[in-house]
Design an enzyme around this catalytic site. Sequence first.
Site, PDB file in Angstrom:
ATOM      1  N   ASP A  41     -61.190 -40.028 -70.227  1.00  0.00           N
ATOM      2  CA  ASP A  41     -60.404 -38.890 -70.689  1.00  0.00           C
ATOM      3  C   ASP A  41     -60.479 -38.713 -72.216  1.00  0.00           C
ATOM      4  O   ASP A  41     -60.471 -39.700 -72.941  1.00  0.00           O
ATOM      5  CB  ASP A  41     -58.940 -39.129 -70.273  1.00  0.00           C
TER       6      ASP A  41
HETATM    7  C1  LIG Z   1     -74.525 -39.630 -65.734  1.00  0.00           C
HETATM    8  C2  LIG Z   1     -73.111 -39.739 -66.186  1.00  0.00           C
HETATM    9  C3  LIG Z   1     -72.285 -40.814 -65.616  1.00  0.00           C
HETATM   10  C4  LIG Z   1     -72.644 -38.858 -67.089  1.00  0.00           C
HETATM   11  C5  LIG Z   1     -71.234 -38.826 -67.524  1.00  0.00           C
HETATM   12  C6  LIG Z   1     -71.075 -38.110 -68.842  1.00  0.00           C
HETATM   13  C7  LIG Z   1     -69.591 -38.005 -69.210  1.00  0.00           C
HETATM   14  C8  LIG Z   1     -69.097 -38.792 -70.368  1.00  0.00           C
HETATM   15  C9  LIG Z   1     -68.797 -37.198 -68.500  1.00  0.00           C
HETATM   16  C10 LIG Z   1     -67.346 -36.997 -68.765  1.00  0.00           C
HETATM   17  C11 LIG Z   1     -66.853 -35.814 -67.974  1.00  0.00           C
HETATM   18  C12 LIG Z   1     -65.453 -35.430 -68.164  1.00  0.00           C
HETATM   19  C13 LIG Z   1     -65.074 -34.152 -67.535  1.00  0.00           C
HETATM   20  C14 LIG Z   1     -64.566 -36.183 -68.861  1.00  0.00           C
HETATM   21  C15 LIG Z   1     -63.169 -35.829 -69.167  1.00  0.00           C
HETATM   22  O1  LIG Z   1     -63.045 -35.412 -70.527  1.00  0.00           O
HETATM   23  P1  LIG Z   1     -62.595 -33.931 -70.848  1.00  0.00           P
HETATM   24  O2  LIG Z   1     -63.809 -33.055 -70.907  1.00  0.00           O
HETATM   25  O3  LIG Z   1     -61.588 -33.524 -69.789  1.00  0.00           O
HETATM   26  O4  LIG Z   1     -61.928 -33.992 -72.259  1.00  0.00           O
HETATM   27  P2  LIG Z   1     -60.371 -33.754 -72.592  1.00  0.00           P
HETATM   28  O5  LIG Z   1     -59.607 -34.774 -71.808  1.00  0.00           O
HETATM   29  O6  LIG Z   1     -60.271 -33.968 -74.065  1.00  0.00           O
HETATM   30  O7  LIG Z   1     -60.046 -32.343 -72.183  1.00  0.00           O
END
Ligand SMILES: CC(C)=CCC/C(C)=C/CC/C(C)=C/COP(=O)(O)OP(=O)(O)O
Length: 289
Positions: A41
């Site tokens: 997160d």
């Molecule tokens: C191949 C592989 C495993 C790739 C993974 C890459 C990766 C780090 C994905 C995270 C995706 C995600 C939606 C995370 C939540 O942060 P958020 O976007 O919701 O950020 P926030 O909490 O600040 O809104």
Amino acid sequence: MERIRERVIQIYGNLVSLLQKCIFCILSVGPIPNHIAFIMDGNRRFTKKCKLMEGAGHKIGFSALMSMLKYCYEFGVRYVTVYAFSIENFKRSPEEVQSLMDLMLEKIEEILKEQSIVNRYGVRVIFSGNLKLLSEPVRLAAERAMLATAKNSKAVLSICVAYTSTNEIMHAVQESCEEKWDEITLLNSSGAGYGLISLGGYEQDEMDHLIKLTDIEKHMYMAAAPDPDIIIRTSGETRLSNFLLWQSANCYLYSPSVLWPEIGFRQFLWAILNFQQIHFYLDKQRKQS
Ligand SMILES: CC(C)=CCC/C(C)=C/CC/C(C)=C/COP(=O)(O)OP(=O)(O)O
């Protein structure tokens, strides 16, 4: 001058990894978690906080994930699960969904390279979730990764994509019902006369045809992994957000305040120490009672 600088950085890196190995050695006197799950997160908040280009937080987040995997596998954790994309995330803007899917595609290729963490530590990669919801290129890449690592047996990395717990449970219940229904239909055609759900007065052989917990569990997307011992969710959030609800009944939740791209060795260490402390406490209580 440049060569001296490179050498100093290399020596520093070696010293740090030696120190980490010593710490792991001391910690391994206590219980080692078998399965750690991560809710990554705070990637977008990190982008904003550091005034980076859109999407940079997720890229740095992927590097943070690689460091966490290295710590886990070095320490002897066999199962790691990450919440990479929830079904809810499809509700984000089409541009953001596309950029996350592009990143996923790029990083799947990266983890399949010979020198990647997955191959260095003999990790089998499993994509868990409703994969039908993914675009064809991502689904095919995920299938390719699962096939390419199917023979790796030292550790397992479950990447939850197009996943929510409620969807997983619904899918598993539906699959179990269909399986039982087929079983009963087969028996009925041989003249046995069973029903899937009959009310009251079960005979023992009728009970054998009711759906059991193990029937549901074997159809879970996460069936290949045991229940997690620790769930680590960054950015100080203590909600599970529809992640591993079925599997987390006895699990310890650790929520450091750092954003996901900022997670490091210190947070990993703290999670392990807390887990071991709780483990010792429960063990003591069990012995006393
Ligand atoms: C191949 C592989 C495993 C790739 C993974 C890459 C990766 C780090 C994905 C995270 C995706 C995600 C939606 C995370 C939540 O942060 P958020 O976007 O919701 O950020 P926030 O909490 O600040 O809104």
